[in-house]
Design a protein around this motif. Structure first.
Motif, PDB file in Angstrom:
ATOM      1  N   PHE A  48      29.269  35.906  72.383  1.00 53.02           N
ATOM      2  CA  PHE A  48      28.823  34.610  71.081  1.00 53.02           C
ATOM      3  C   PHE A  48      27.247  35.105  70.186  1.00 53.02           C
ATOM      4  CE2 PHE A  48      26.560  30.695  69.502  1.00 53.02           C
ATOM      5  CZ  PHE A  48      27.551  30.305  69.195  1.00 53.02           C
ATOM      6  N   ALA A  49      26.781  36.498  70.534  1.00 56.10           N
ATOM      7  CA  ALA A  49      25.711  37.102  69.826  1.00 56.10           C
ATOM      8  C   ALA A  49      26.644  37.648  68.677  1.00 56.10           C
ATOM      9  CB  ALA A  49      24.734  37.249  70.218  1.00 56.10           C
ATOM     10  N   LEU A  50      27.435  38.110  69.154  1.00 56.21           N
ATOM     11  CA  LEU A  50      28.294  39.287  68.465  1.00 56.21           C
ATOM     12  C   LEU A  50      28.685  38.421  67.658  1.00 56.21           C
ATOM     13  CD1 LEU A  50      28.928  42.313  71.243  1.00 56.21           C
ATOM     14  CD2 LEU A  50      27.188  42.441  68.689  1.00 56.21           C
ATOM     15  N   VAL A  51      29.865  37.316  67.043  1.00 53.51           N
ATOM     16  CA  VAL A  51      30.856  37.172  66.812  1.00 53.51           C
ATOM     17  C   VAL A  51      29.984  36.254  65.743  1.00 53.51           C
ATOM     18  CG1 VAL A  51      32.727  35.200  66.395  1.00 53.51           C
ATOM     19  CG2 VAL A  51      32.535  36.652  68.401  1.00 53.51           C
ATOM     20  N   VAL A  52      29.059  35.316  66.286  1.00 54.10           N
ATOM     21  CA  VAL A  52      27.925  34.766  65.304  1.00 54.10           C
ATOM     22  C   VAL A  52      27.168  35.408  64.393  1.00 54.10           C
ATOM     23  CG1 VAL A  52      26.392  33.051  65.300  1.00 54.10           C
ATOM     24  CG2 VAL A  52      27.664  32.591  67.117  1.00 54.10           C
ATOM     25  N   GLY A  53      27.167  36.749  64.814  1.00 56.59           N
ATOM     26  CA  GLY A  53      25.782  37.614  64.085  1.00 56.59           C
ATOM     27  C   GLY A  53      27.313  38.464  63.140  1.00 56.59           C
ATOM     28  N   PHE A  54      28.151  38.503  63.268  1.00 51.18           N
ATOM     29  CA  PHE A  54      29.190  39.324  62.336  1.00 51.18           C
ATOM     30  C   PHE A  54      29.116  37.720  61.085  1.00 51.18           C
ATOM     31  CE2 PHE A  54      33.625  38.980  60.500  1.00 51.18           C
ATOM     32  CZ  PHE A  54      33.439  40.360  59.699  1.00 51.18           C
ATOM     33  N   VAL A  55      29.574  36.417  61.405  1.00 45.40           N
ATOM     34  CA  VAL A  55      29.438  35.870  60.401  1.00 45.40           C
ATOM     35  C   VAL A  55      28.485  35.755  60.008  1.00 45.40           C
ATOM     36  CG1 VAL A  55      29.910  33.087  60.095  1.00 45.40           C
ATOM     37  CG2 VAL A  55      31.453  34.266  61.622  1.00 45.40           C
ATOM     38  N   THR A  56      27.228  35.489  60.056  1.00 45.06           N
ATOM     39  CA  THR A  56      25.540  35.296  59.461  1.00 45.06           C
ATOM     40  C   THR A  56      25.626  36.693  58.494  1.00 45.06           C
ATOM     41  OG1 THR A  56      24.488  36.128  61.611  1.00 45.06           O
ATOM     42  CG2 THR A  56      24.733  33.939  61.494  1.00 45.06           C
ATOM     43  N   THR A  57      25.783  37.341  59.182  1.00 45.59           N
ATOM     44  CA  THR A  57      25.772  38.768  58.745  1.00 45.59           C
ATOM     45  C   THR A  57      26.158  38.647  56.970  1.00 45.59           C
ATOM     46  OG1 THR A  57      25.537  40.490  60.369  1.00 45.59           O
ATOM     47  CG2 THR A  57      25.476  41.362  58.472  1.00 45.59           C
ATOM     48  N   VAL A  58      27.761  38.238  56.993  1.00 46.81           N
ATOM     49  CA  VAL A  58      28.885  38.349  56.204  1.00 46.81           C
ATOM     50  C   VAL A  58      27.971  37.182  54.872  1.00 46.81           C
ATOM     51  CG1 VAL A  58      31.201  37.497  55.555  1.00 46.81           C
ATOM     52  CG2 VAL A  58      30.652  39.009  57.407  1.00 46.81           C
ATOM     53  N   ALA A  59      27.841  36.468  55.565  1.00 50.21           N
ATOM     54  CA  ALA A  59      27.178  35.101  54.730  1.00 50.21           C
ATOM     55  C   ALA A  59      25.881  35.110  54.114  1.00 50.21           C
ATOM     56  CB  ALA A  59      26.664  33.498  55.847  1.00 50.21           C
ATOM     57  N   ALA A  60      24.970  35.600  54.705  1.00 58.66           N
ATOM     58  CA  ALA A  60      23.883  36.309  54.290  1.00 58.66           C
ATOM     59  C   ALA A  60      24.038  37.732  52.839  1.00 58.66           C
ATOM     60  CB  ALA A  60      22.793  37.335  55.208  1.00 58.66           C
ATOM     61  N   ALA A  61      25.576  38.765  53.261  1.00 67.50           N
ATOM     62  CA  ALA A  61      25.584  39.827  52.503  1.00 67.50           C
ATOM     63  C   ALA A  61      26.396  38.904  50.911  1.00 67.50           C
ATOM     64  CB  ALA A  61      26.337  40.821  52.963  1.00 67.50           C
ATOM     65  N   TRP A  62      26.770  38.009  51.256  1.00 68.41           N
ATOM     66  CA  TRP A  62      27.472  37.568  50.251  1.00 68.41           C
ATOM     67  C   TRP A  62      26.594  36.679  49.676  1.00 68.41           C
ATOM     68  CZ3 TRP A  62      28.809  31.838  50.204  1.00 68.41           C
ATOM     69  CH2 TRP A  62      29.347  31.119  48.816  1.00 68.41           C
ATOM     70  N   ARG A  63      25.366  36.088  50.084  1.00 70.11           N
ATOM     71  CA  ARG A  63      23.976  35.553  49.269  1.00 70.11           C
ATOM     72  C   ARG A  63      23.572  36.584  48.504  1.00 70.11           C
ATOM     73  NH1 ARG A  63      20.201  32.988  53.380  1.00 70.11           N
ATOM     74  NH2 ARG A  63      19.316  34.991  53.443  1.00 70.11           N
ATOM     75  N   TRP A  64      23.572  37.825  48.625  1.00 73.46           N
ATOM     76  CA  TRP A  64      22.773  38.816  48.107  1.00 73.46           C
ATOM     77  C   TRP A  64      23.567  39.230  47.054  1.00 73.46           C
ATOM     78  CZ3 TRP A  64      23.185  45.257  49.794  1.00 73.46           C
ATOM     79  CH2 TRP A  64      22.214  45.701  48.736  1.00 73.46           C
ATOM     80  N   THR A  65      25.203  39.322  47.005  1.00 75.78           N
ATOM     81  CA  THR A  65      25.729  39.538  46.389  1.00 75.78           C
ATOM     82  C   THR A  65      25.826  38.463  44.707  1.00 75.78           C
ATOM     83  OG1 THR A  65      28.278  38.287  47.112  1.00 75.78           O
ATOM     84  CG2 THR A  65      27.786  40.985  47.345  1.00 75.78           C
ATOM     85  N   VAL A  66      25.820  37.100  45.440  1.00 74.57           N
ATOM     86  CA  VAL A  66      25.436  36.297  44.589  1.00 74.57           C
ATOM     87  C   VAL A  66      24.509  36.624  43.128  1.00 74.57           C
ATOM     88  CG1 VAL A  66      25.337  33.648  44.675  1.00 74.57           C
ATOM     89  CG2 VAL A  66      27.001  34.756  45.210  1.00 74.57           C
ATOM     90  N   VAL A  67      23.295  36.457  44.474  1.00 72.61           N
ATOM     91  CA  VAL A  67      21.948  36.666  43.411  1.00 72.61           C
ATOM     92  C   VAL A  67      21.788  37.771  43.280  1.00 72.61           C
ATOM     93  CG1 VAL A  67      19.441  36.329  43.986  1.00 72.61           C
ATOM     94  CG2 VAL A  67      20.969  35.232  45.515  1.00 72.61           C
ATOM     95  N   ALA A  68      21.889  38.804  43.016  1.00 75.61           N
ATOM     96  CA  ALA A  68      22.639  40.192  42.540  1.00 75.61           C
ATOM     97  C   ALA A  68      22.986  40.038  41.462  1.00 75.61           C
ATOM     98  CB  ALA A  68      22.422  41.351  43.490  1.00 75.61           C
ATOM     99  N   GLN A  69      24.381  39.615  41.543  1.00 78.28           N
ATOM    100  CA  GLN A  69      25.519  39.763  39.891  1.00 78.28           C
ATOM    101  C   GLN A  69      24.793  38.289  39.404  1.00 78.28           C
ATOM    102  OE1 GLN A  69      29.018  37.443  41.068  1.00 78.28           O
ATOM    103  NE2 GLN A  69      30.157  37.449  38.864  1.00 78.28           N
ATOM    104  N   GLY A  70      24.179  37.311  39.562  1.00 80.27           N
ATOM    105  CA  GLY A  70      23.102  36.706  38.504  1.00 80.27           C
ATOM    106  C   GLY A  70      22.624  37.516  37.945  1.00 80.27           C
TER     107      GLY A  70
END
Length: 321
Positions: free
Chosen positions: A45-67
């Motif tokens: 469960f931790a591995l699966v959820v960790g993948f989801v949260t990592t992708v979400a956080a990484a996407w947040r970084w791309t959004v802020v960086a692009q801004g």
């Protein structure tokens, strides 16, 4: 020891003191019990959820960086985020991985200062949303933390007002050379976090991250044998998660367990159960970050020393707030 080096070690030292006090009060067996009680289901469960949260956080970084004018490809952002998380949970301080992520991307893109700002604003945005969500939920759900949530809400509102006044003052009077860093910060905030394009994405990504980590705390607590209703467990998870955000720690350990001991005791579950659950959560966090080791090995094999993904493209975005 120089003042800079002293400040660098104050956080880990504070975390070590908290951890030592907890071991002295509860014994090392309480921590080991939390790790021993983990099972394959909780690890998966931790591995699966960790993948989801990592992708979400990484996407947040791309959004802020692009801004603020940088292009960070999502694939590269995910691998960089996994690597930084692994560093954060294995190196004292809790933020070394984020610094490494900013420096690595900045050197590869030739935009070190802007890269550092993108990482800093991304982390700031995530923490702000986490604290706001925690305050809202603790105010809405009856718990032992309502008074804490009320004071936290007051502080958040005061900070929001202060930020608003700073933005307005900078726009009106910020023409002097001494105010240049402040003007840059205000511009980054407007285009990187609170613009019409960025804000909904940052809110969504941060909500996913908070929900994912809170779910892992719930699973860790259940795995250690704590059987309380979700109405009690969710506020506990959010409080422990807030404690995990304190950068004064030893690879994530210290304040998290101290806050868990206090929070679980406040709800009548017991401080010992809180320390055990927090230790189990800490172990699951480490498990969820292990794909970062794969990233390090692959990059070492291929000799990748540059920025993640394609080089960043510098293109100052205009504010659409």
């Amino acid at each position: 020891m120089t003042p800079t080096r002293l400040r660098r070690w104050l956080g880990p030292l504070a975390g070590a003191v908290v951890l030592a006090l907890l071991v002295w009060r509860f014994g090392a067996e309480v921590f080991l019990d939390g790790v021993r009680r983990l099972d394959p289901a909780s690890v998966a469960f931790a591995l699966v959820v960790g993948f989801v949260t990592t992708v979400a956080a990484a996407w947040r970084w791309t959004v802020v960086a692009q801004g603020i004018g940088l292009r960070v490809p999502l694939r590269g952002a995910v691998t960089a985020y996994y690597r930084s998380q692994l560093v954060n949970v294995t190196v004292p301080g809790g933020v070394v991985g984020d610094v490494e992520r900013a420096v690595r991307h900045g050197r590869g893109s030739g935009e070190l200062a802007v890269s550092a700002r993108s990482v800093g604003w991304e982390r700031f945005g995530g923490q702000a949303v986490q604290l706001a969500l925690t305050a809202l939920i603790l105010l809405a759900v009856p718990s032992a933390f309502r008074v804490v949530a009320e004071w936290g809400a007051v502080v958040l509102v005061a900070l929001a007002v202060l930020v608003g006044l700073t933005v307005a003052a900078t726009a009106t009077f910020g023409q002097g050379r001494l105010t240049r860093p402040l003007r840059i910060a205000v511009t980054d905030l407007r285009v990187g976090l609170i613009s019409r394009r960025a804000l909904p994405r940052v809110l969504l990504a941060s909500a996913v991250v908070v929900a994912g980590h809170a779910a892992v705390i719930v699973v860790a607590t259940r795995t250690t044998g704590v059987d309380v209703p979700l109405a009690t467990l969710v506020p506990l998870a959010l409080v422990v998660l807030a404690g995990s955000a304190v950068p004064a720690n030893i690879a994530g350990w210290g304040p998290r367990e101290g806050v868990a001991a206090w929070a679980f005791a406040a709800t009548g579950v017991g401080a010992t159960a809180g320390v055990t659950a927090a230790a189990a959560y800490g172990a699951l966090v480490l498990v969820a970050a292990l794909p970062g080791a794969v990233v390090l090995v692959v990059q070492a094999i291929h000799g990748r020393q540059g920025a993640p993904g394609a080089p960043a493209v510098r293109e100052r975005a205009t504010a659409d707030a």
